[in-house]
Design an enzyme around this catalytic site. Structure first.
Site, PDB file in Angstrom:
ATOM      1  CB  SER A  13     -28.594  -6.098  78.352  1.00 14.34           C
ATOM      2  OG  SER A  13     -27.480  -6.223  77.440  1.00 14.34           O
ATOM      3  CD  GLU A  68     -31.698 -11.181  73.512  1.00 11.67           C
ATOM      4  OE1 GLU A  68     -30.567 -10.480  73.500  1.00 11.67           O
ATOM      5  OE2 GLU A  68     -32.906 -10.840  73.754  1.00 11.67           O
ATOM      6  CG  HIS A  99     -30.082  -7.337  73.341  1.00 13.85           C
ATOM      7  ND1 HIS A  99     -29.939  -8.337  74.334  1.00 13.85           N
ATOM      8  CD2 HIS A  99     -29.740  -6.292  73.667  1.00 13.85           C
ATOM      9  CE1 HIS A  99     -29.495  -7.900  75.185  1.00 13.85           C
ATOM     10  NE2 HIS A  99     -28.953  -6.601  74.919  1.00 13.85           N
TER      11      HIS A  99
END
Length: 291
Positions: free
Chosen positions: A138, A223, A253
């Site tokens: 991330s 995502e 995600h």
């Protein structure tokens, strides 16, 4: 698990709760994610940074510097510890998780500088760039990409850069509906991280990529950042950077964080271990190609 992360992460990180409470909640969640018992975890330092070191039972064949996610504001090394442990076991590597400084107390460029300093600390300890991988998930993927760019400019490129669910361009809008994060949470975190800097300044995906080592980019099909991850892979290829790009169907995600609980997470990490192992072996066989 999808319902749980929607309730435990998306609803909290998108809420008007004070950041200190969001951080406390994420820290509590991190301790609830099981860590494989086979690894050894110890506290250490990388230069001026506290860190966790995760080692497998076997002799490590390489070293991974892993930058945790959390939107630049809320994560900790403990949040990525289970992921790091699964990677250490699957790839027989040592994984270092530095506790870099976070926004808003320390906005850009401080976290990026900490990531680069952690890499330089591994070099100073005698680690060869040929045996090193820089990784992140991330927002941590942005720091990993930044550290790789600085290593490239110092002629000390790692063997590969691993970007999991990468958030590397903070101004890009997203249309996907993701169970874990929302457009609002990304926007708020980006504003705290930038602290007046332009999106171009803080987004490594918008800078020249030529000269980077192999990029290994993974994301989930659902995502929120999938289009961004794919665009980064495509642009890297056009600039001559070797790229491996994968997405896992049906996943969201940063599902890799929950590898102890989600079989798709474990499968993706095992596949990643094979790809990363190939990159390390290739680099050791051809060190002169490091640049």
């Amino acid at each position: 698990m999808e319902r749980l992360v929607r309730l435990a992460l998306k609803s909290v990180m998108s809420s008007p709760l004070p950041l200190r409470l969001q951080r406390a909640w994420v820290a509590m969640m991190a301790w609830a994610i099981p860590v494989p018992a086979a690894v050894h975890v110890r506290r250490t330092t990388l230069g001026h940074l506290d860190a966790l070191e995760v080692t497998p039972p076997a002799e490590p064949t390489g070293t991974v510097l892993f930058l945790h996610g959390g939107g630049f504001v809320a994560g900790t090394p403990r949040l990525a510890l289970s992921l790091a442990a699964h990677l250490a076991l699957a790839a027989d590597v040592a994984v270092f998780l530095p506790h870099y400084r976070r926004a808003p107390e320390h906005p850009y460029p401080v976290p990026a500088e900490d990531a680069s300093d952690a890499y330089c600390a591994l070099l100073a300890c005698g680690k060869s760039p040929d045996s090193l991988v820089i990784a992140g998930d991330s927002s941590g993927a942005a720091l990993a990409l930044e550290a790789a760019m600085r290593a490239r400019d110092l002629h000390a490129r790692p063997a590969a850069v691993v970007l999991l669910s990468p958030w590397t361009a903070t101004a890009v809008r997203h249309s996907a509906v993701d169970p874990v994060i929302s457009q609002r949470a990304l926007r708020l975190s980006a504003a705290l991280y930038r602290a007046g800097a332009s999106p171009e300044q803080v987004s490594p995906a918008l800078r020249p990529l030529a000269g980077l080592p192999t990029l290994i980019i993974y994301c989930g099909e659902r995502e929120i950042l999938r289009d961004q991850a794919r665009a980064l892979a495509e642009r890297a290829r056009t600039e001559g950077v070797p790229v491996t790009y994968r997405f896992t169907r049906g996943m969201w995600h940063d599902f890799y964080l929950f590898a102890s609980l989600v079989p798709e997470g474990r499968a993706a990490i095992h596949e990643l271990a094979d790809v990363m192992g190939t990159a390390l072996a290739t680099r050791r066989a051809h060190p002169d190609a490091a640049g």
